[in-house]
Design a protein around this motif. Structure first.
Motif, PDB file in Angstrom:
ATOM      1  N   GLY A 197      -3.853  13.891  -3.470  1.00  0.00           N
ATOM      2  CA  GLY A 197      -4.673  14.109  -2.281  1.00  0.00           C
ATOM      3  C   GLY A 197      -3.878  13.881  -1.011  1.00  0.00           C
ATOM      4  N   ASP A 198      -4.510  13.231  -0.039  1.00  0.00           N
ATOM      5  CA  ASP A 198      -3.879  13.013   1.255  1.00  0.00           C
ATOM      6  C   ASP A 198      -2.797  11.944   1.167  1.00  0.00           C
ATOM      7  OD1 ASP A 198      -5.602  14.870   2.387  1.00  0.00           O
ATOM      8  OD2 ASP A 198      -7.077  13.352   2.972  1.00  0.00           O
ATOM      9  N   ALA A 199      -1.772  12.097   2.012  1.00  0.00           N
ATOM     10  CA  ALA A 199      -0.694  11.118   2.065  1.00  0.00           C
ATOM     11  C   ALA A 199      -1.225   9.782   2.580  1.00  0.00           C
ATOM     12  CB  ALA A 199       0.422  11.620   2.973  1.00  0.00           C
ATOM     13  N   PRO A 200      -0.845   8.673   1.968  1.00  0.00           N
ATOM     14  CA  PRO A 200      -1.305   7.366   2.436  1.00  0.00           C
ATOM     15  C   PRO A 200      -0.849   7.089   3.868  1.00  0.00           C
ATOM     16  CG  PRO A 200      -0.348   7.190   0.241  1.00  0.00           C
ATOM     17  CD  PRO A 200      -0.031   8.567   0.742  1.00  0.00           C
ATOM     18  N   PRO A 201      -1.744   6.573   4.722  1.00  0.00           N
ATOM     19  CA  PRO A 201      -1.318   6.190   6.064  1.00  0.00           C
ATOM     20  C   PRO A 201      -0.444   4.946   6.008  1.00  0.00           C
ATOM     21  CG  PRO A 201      -3.589   5.547   5.722  1.00  0.00           C
ATOM     22  CD  PRO A 201      -3.173   6.315   4.489  1.00  0.00           C
ATOM     23  N   PHE A 229       3.749  -7.772   6.881  1.00  0.00           N
ATOM     24  CA  PHE A 229       4.861  -7.172   6.147  1.00  0.00           C
ATOM     25  C   PHE A 229       4.257  -6.130   5.200  1.00  0.00           C
ATOM     26  CE2 PHE A 229       7.960 -11.052   6.248  1.00  0.00           C
ATOM     27  CZ  PHE A 229       8.040 -10.947   7.622  1.00  0.00           C
ATOM     28  N   ALA A 230       4.429  -4.863   5.519  1.00  0.00           N
ATOM     29  CA  ALA A 230       3.818  -3.776   4.759  1.00  0.00           C
ATOM     30  C   ALA A 230       4.839  -3.203   3.773  1.00  0.00           C
ATOM     31  CB  ALA A 230       3.323  -2.688   5.702  1.00  0.00           C
ATOM     32  N   ASP A 231       4.607  -3.463   2.505  1.00  0.00           N
ATOM     33  CA  ASP A 231       5.458  -2.969   1.424  1.00  0.00           C
ATOM     34  C   ASP A 231       4.934  -1.581   1.047  1.00  0.00           C
ATOM     35  OD1 ASP A 231       6.844  -2.462  -0.895  1.00  0.00           O
ATOM     36  OD2 ASP A 231       6.261  -4.316  -1.913  1.00  0.00           O
ATOM     37  N   GLU A 232       5.642  -0.541   1.484  1.00  0.00           N
ATOM     38  CA  GLU A 232       5.170   0.837   1.329  1.00  0.00           C
ATOM     39  C   GLU A 232       6.093   1.660   0.432  1.00  0.00           C
ATOM     40  OE1 GLU A 232       2.876   1.028   5.648  1.00  0.00           O
ATOM     41  OE2 GLU A 232       4.738   2.160   5.430  1.00  0.00           O
ATOM     42  N   CYS A 233       6.702   1.011  -0.565  1.00  0.00           N
ATOM     43  CA  CYS A 233       7.712   1.715  -1.353  1.00  0.00           C
ATOM     44  C   CYS A 233       7.127   2.774  -2.279  1.00  0.00           C
ATOM     45  CB  CYS A 233       8.569   0.722  -2.124  1.00  0.00           C
ATOM     46  SG  CYS A 233       7.725  -0.160  -3.429  1.00  0.00           S
ATOM     47  N   TYR A 234       5.794   2.784  -2.483  1.00  0.00           N
ATOM     48  CA  TYR A 234       5.161   3.821  -3.309  1.00  0.00           C
ATOM     49  C   TYR A 234       4.515   4.915  -2.456  1.00  0.00           C
ATOM     50  CZ  TYR A 234       5.728   0.518  -7.151  1.00  0.00           C
ATOM     51  OH  TYR A 234       6.257  -0.332  -8.095  1.00  0.00           O
ATOM     52  N   SER A 235       4.862   4.983  -1.189  1.00  0.00           N
ATOM     53  CA  SER A 235       4.133   5.836  -0.242  1.00  0.00           C
ATOM     54  C   SER A 235       4.227   7.320  -0.538  1.00  0.00           C
ATOM     55  CB  SER A 235       4.636   5.584   1.179  1.00  0.00           C
ATOM     56  OG  SER A 235       5.975   6.040   1.334  1.00  0.00           O
ATOM     57  N   GLU A 236       5.242   7.767  -1.285  1.00  0.00           N
ATOM     58  CA  GLU A 236       5.451   9.205  -1.481  1.00  0.00           C
ATOM     59  C   GLU A 236       4.965   9.711  -2.829  1.00  0.00           C
ATOM     60  OE1 GLU A 236       6.485  10.730   1.552  1.00  0.00           O
ATOM     61  OE2 GLU A 236       5.850   8.650   1.813  1.00  0.00           O
ATOM     62  N   SER A 260       0.854  -1.189   0.000  1.00  0.00           N
ATOM     63  CA  SER A 260       0.000   0.000   0.000  1.00  0.00           C
ATOM     64  C   SER A 260       0.891   1.241   0.000  1.00  0.00           C
ATOM     65  CB  SER A 260      -0.919   0.026   1.217  1.00  0.00           C
ATOM     66  OG  SER A 260      -1.680   1.230   1.242  1.00  0.00           O
ATOM     67  N   PRO A 261       0.725   2.106  -1.009  1.00  0.00           N
ATOM     68  CA  PRO A 261      -0.104   1.998  -2.192  1.00  0.00           C
ATOM     69  C   PRO A 261       0.257   0.758  -3.014  1.00  0.00           C
ATOM     70  CG  PRO A 261       0.690   4.249  -1.919  1.00  0.00           C
ATOM     71  CD  PRO A 261       1.430   3.418  -0.952  1.00  0.00           C
ATOM     72  N   SER A 262      -0.762   0.164  -3.615  1.00  0.00           N
ATOM     73  CA  SER A 262      -0.576  -1.150  -4.214  1.00  0.00           C
ATOM     74  C   SER A 262       0.035  -1.054  -5.601  1.00  0.00           C
ATOM     75  CB  SER A 262      -1.909  -1.890  -4.272  1.00  0.00           C
ATOM     76  OG  SER A 262      -2.813  -1.248  -5.162  1.00  0.00           O
ATOM     77  N   ASN A 263       0.833  -2.037  -5.913  1.00  0.00           N
ATOM     78  CA  ASN A 263       1.333  -2.296  -7.254  1.00  0.00           C
ATOM     79  C   ASN A 263       0.630  -3.569  -7.710  1.00  0.00           C
ATOM     80  OD1 ASN A 263       2.785  -3.001  -9.551  1.00  0.00           O
ATOM     81  ND2 ASN A 263       4.675  -3.448  -8.462  1.00  0.00           N
ATOM     82  N   PRO A 264      -0.198  -3.489  -8.761  1.00  0.00           N
ATOM     83  CA  PRO A 264      -0.212  -2.495  -9.835  1.00  0.00           C
ATOM     84  C   PRO A 264      -1.346  -1.481  -9.799  1.00  0.00           C
ATOM     85  CG  PRO A 264      -1.273  -4.506 -10.588  1.00  0.00           C
ATOM     86  CD  PRO A 264      -0.858  -4.754  -9.158  1.00  0.00           C
ATOM     87  N   GLN A 265      -2.320  -1.586  -8.872  1.00  0.00           N
ATOM     88  CA  GLN A 265      -3.563  -0.837  -9.038  1.00  0.00           C
ATOM     89  C   GLN A 265      -3.543   0.574  -8.470  1.00  0.00           C
ATOM     90  OE1 GLN A 265      -3.177  -3.595  -7.091  1.00  0.00           O
ATOM     91  NE2 GLN A 265      -4.764  -5.115  -7.484  1.00  0.00           N
ATOM     92  N   GLY A 266      -2.586   0.889  -7.573  1.00  0.00           N
ATOM     93  CA  GLY A 266      -2.547   2.214  -6.971  1.00  0.00           C
ATOM     94  C   GLY A 266      -3.588   2.421  -5.894  1.00  0.00           C
TER      95      GLY A 266
END
Length: 392
Positions: A214-218, A203-210, A174-180
């Motif tokens: 809109g609002d920043a993903p939690p 295991f939270a893969d958050e490499c797309y977090s930035e 999250s944000p998810s790959n591939p759907q966003g």
């Protein structure tokens, strides 16, 4: 000579598979690659000089768990970004997040759960290292549909109780790959509740977090702290690849509980490949700087706007909330990718290559993934050709 069976059922990796599909055909126009998620925006301007200034460090073995200045910069970033306090002994530097996502399973997945082989849960489609990590530790990978009907995240309430009882690890991007798609605070809270009840790690893969609109993903760390969850139940993974357009720097990190990180550090001491010291020093500077991240996010915001304009009205089009992929519905992903290549020269990835056949089908089979990493004019041309070739 015998070979192990554990990887015998793996399909070919996505990009060799794509080459087999497309490369025997001539492109129908000027080739444009929109397949791989390799950022092409400019890296931070100060990086080249910083590497030069730190070049003497190549004469020394690097610190395996992360140089003190790098861990301090990561800790400070987590505090700024998520409002959480993560001490440096709860961090480990990684040679990119893929290494960490794999080795965390090696270090932390138990040999059994309830007297049975453990289960590793993951969304479907997904980043393929999750499945390989599960197979490497003798666990059973279980693929949870992440479809438009479920908001492109797994339906947590649809997981059978007997599966949860055997679950040792739950991978979630999250944000998810591939759907966003983005896991909101409520989703994280529900997943943490299940983790506590059934005793598995997240295991939270958050490499797309930035990269978001809109609002920043939690993130999982803030959600766990807010809930008072056991820090050992979660690991968060981050990288400079997407945030800072530095995929070649190979700088990532994992954050979690002290015991979990200690075990991951111990494994890396034997089997890891630490980042060279000058690159760790550069990474510390990059984690400390937000100006280039904001500039990068503004470039993607314009790409989101252009994509919405070009793709408006396509049946089933759902603009991504974050990341830099378009997940576009088609009748058949492979057929669509081949048609695009032979008629326009635009190269995209069939969604089936990111998923698995499970529960009656592959949730990615009727999609293509389109990377919005090219410069704006190229991206506009590619999306326009996709629209004309597949939808108009």
């Amino acid at each position: 000579m015998q070979f192990p069976e554990r990887f015998s059922n793996l399909p070919p990796y996505a990009f060799p598979r794509l080459r087999s599909l497309l490369d025997s055909h001539q492109p129908g126009g000027e080739p444009l690659a929109m397949t791989i998620g390799e950022p092409r925006h400019a890296m931070p301007a100060f990086v080249a000089d910083a590497i030069t200034d730190a070049v003497d460090g190549f004469s020394r073995y690097p610190v395996n768990e992360g140089a003190p200045e790098l861990l301090a910069a990561i800790s400070a970033w987590l505090c700024r970004r998520y409002g959480v306090s993560v001490e440096e002994d709860r961090l480990v530097a990684l040679n990119g997040t893929r290494e960490g996502l794999y080795n965390a399973a090696m270090a932390l997945c138990p040999e059994s759960k309830g007297g049975k082989p453990p289960v590793v849960l993951m969304p479907n489609p997904f980043y393929q290292v999750y499945a390989v990590a599960a197979l490497s530790v003798g666990a059973e990978p279980v693929y949870l549909p992440a479809t438009a009907e479920t908001g492109h995240l797994p339906d947590l309430d649809a997981i059978p109780a007997e599966t949860l009882a055997r679950t040792a690890i739950f991978y979630l991007c999250s944000p998810s790959n591939p759907q966003g798609a983005v896991a909101d605070a409520g989703y994280w809270a529900r997943l943490l509740e299940l983790s506590e009840r059934h005793g598995f790690r997240i295991f939270a893969d958050e490499c797309y977090s930035e990269i978001y609109r809109g609002d920043a993903p939690p993130g999982i760390l803030a959600a766990a702290e807010r809930r008072g969850s056991d820090p050992e139940s979660v690991l968060a993974f981050h990288s400079l690849s997407k945030r800072s357009n530095l995929p070649g720097l190979r700088s990532g990190f994992a954050a979690g509980g002290r015991e979990s990180i200690a075990r991951l550090r111990q494994l890396r001491a034997y089997a890891g490949a630490p980042l060279p010291l000058p690159l760790q020093q550069v990474a510390a500077l990059v984690w400390a700087d937000e100006a280039h991240v904001e500039e990068n996010r503004a470039l993607y915001a314009e790409k989101y706007r252009v994509a919405d304009e070009i793709l408006a009205g396509i049946d089933g089009y759902q603009p991504p909330r974050a990341g830099f992929f378009q997940w576009l519905p088609v009748e058949d992903g492979e057929a669509a990718a081949l048609k695009l290549w032979t008629e326009t020269g635009v190269r995209v990835l069939p969604g089936a290559y990111l998923g698995r056949d499970a529960g009656g089908g592959n949730p990615g089979a009727s999609y293509i993934r389109v990377a919005m990493v090219a410069q704006l004019d190229e991206m506009r041309r590619g999306l326009t050709q996709i629209r004309a070739c597949l939808y108009d």
